[in-house]
Write an enzyme that holds these catalytic residues in place. Structure first.
Site, PDB file in Angstrom:
ATOM      1  CE  LYS A  92     -22.996  27.911  22.563  1.00 55.14           C
ATOM      2  NZ  LYS A  92     -22.564  29.292  22.863  1.00 55.14           N
TER       3      LYS A  92
ATOM      4  NE  ARG B 233     -19.784  36.227  17.048  1.00 57.22           N
ATOM      5  CZ  ARG B 233     -20.625  35.384  17.623  1.00 57.22           C
ATOM      6  NH1 ARG B 233     -20.232  34.180  17.966  1.00 57.22           N
ATOM      7  NH2 ARG B 233     -21.860  35.763  17.889  1.00 57.22           N
TER       8      ARG B 233
ATOM      9  NE  ARG C  13     -24.557  36.439  15.632  1.00 55.44           N
ATOM     10  CZ  ARG C  13     -24.610  35.386  16.443  1.00 55.44           C
ATOM     11  NH1 ARG C  13     -23.876  34.323  16.178  1.00 55.44           N
ATOM     12  NH2 ARG C  13     -25.370  35.389  17.513  1.00 55.44           N
TER      13      ARG C  13
ATOM     14  NE  ARG D 272     -25.837  37.315  21.650  1.00 51.27           N
ATOM     15  CZ  ARG D 272     -24.754  37.427  20.872  1.00 51.27           C
ATOM     16  NH1 ARG D 272     -24.250  38.605  20.589  1.00 51.27           N
ATOM     17  NH2 ARG D 272     -24.189  36.352  20.399  1.00 51.27           N
TER      18      ARG D 272
END
Ligand code: AMP
Length: 211
Positions: A13, A125, A152, A163
């Site tokens: 997104k 990521r 992250r 999550r």
């Protein structure tokens, strides 16, 4: 055109919102990015939010709305919201707030991606410390600005699982909420970045042509 990007963590997104907001000349508000930048500035409310972020939980609605309401009120027509709303309560508050301002959301793009693919993307990521762009682990340094890449904190296996669970329990009810309003567009979020960008732009165009 006012647009929401909705979908699981790892669906792309943020990446797509940045590309498409530039391509279509829309403003961009990503609440995850906003929270991380406020935490870095030691904003007291964001620091309160950070303990929830670290655990992969949603920031409570009351606190979240306090943090984003000024930005939301300042948004002029023509924007993409990425990561907000994430609960029914937030969606209702947003709807009321926009109604008071005499505007509304025109289209909600739903990024459809399996949990296994989302999990795999999040595990690979890496984000540039300087410009915030996202890459996979094959890149050594940021090809955009030469900055250092890092994972992250909430992209560790345990937090990723949480999550995704939180997404299914608290955020997926929004699919029904926006579907009932006739503004939900599903996009297959599997594939290359450029292919998905094309699909989203087409979905937004189809939506505008219909109106
Ligand atoms: P993101 O970068 O969109 O994955 O968001 C990172 C984290 O910020 C989430 O896991 C939540 O802890 C928090 N967050 C971002 N947006 C919201 C929201 N609308 N409501 C509650 N928590 C949020």
């Amino acid at each position: 055109m006012n647009v929401i990007f909705l979908g699981p963590p790892g669906a792309g997104k943020g990446t797509q919102a940045k590309i498409i907001s530039q391509t279509l000349g829309l403003r961009y508000l990503g609440t995850g990015d906003l929270l991380r930048s406020l935490v870095a500035q030691a904003d007291p409310k964001a620091l309160e939010a950070s303990s929830f972020m670290e655990r992969g939980e949603l920031v409570p609605d009351r606190l979240m709305v306090e943090i984003v309401s000024n930005q939301l009120k300042d948004l002029k027509n023509g924007y993409i919201l990425d990561g907000f709303p994430r609960t029914l309560k937030q969606a209702e508050i947003l709807e009321d707030m926009l109604a008071q301002l005499g505007t509304k959301i025109d289209c909600v793009v739903y990024f459809d991606l399996s949990d296994s693919e989302a999990e795999c993307r999040l595990l690979n990521r890496y984000q540039c410390k300087t410009c915030g762009n996202i890459y996979n682990k094959d890149f050594g340094i940021c090809p955009q600005c030469g900055g250092e890449l890092e994972r992250r904190e909430d992209d560790d296996p345990q937090t990723i699982k949480r999550r995704l669970e939180v997404y299914h329990t608290q955020t997926t009810p929004l699919l029904d909420f926006y579907s009932k309003r006739g503004i939900l567009k599903r996009v297959d979020a599997q594939g290359k970045i450029e292919e998905i960008t094309e699909r989203i732009i087409q979905a937004l165009k189809d939506d505008q042509d219909k109106k």
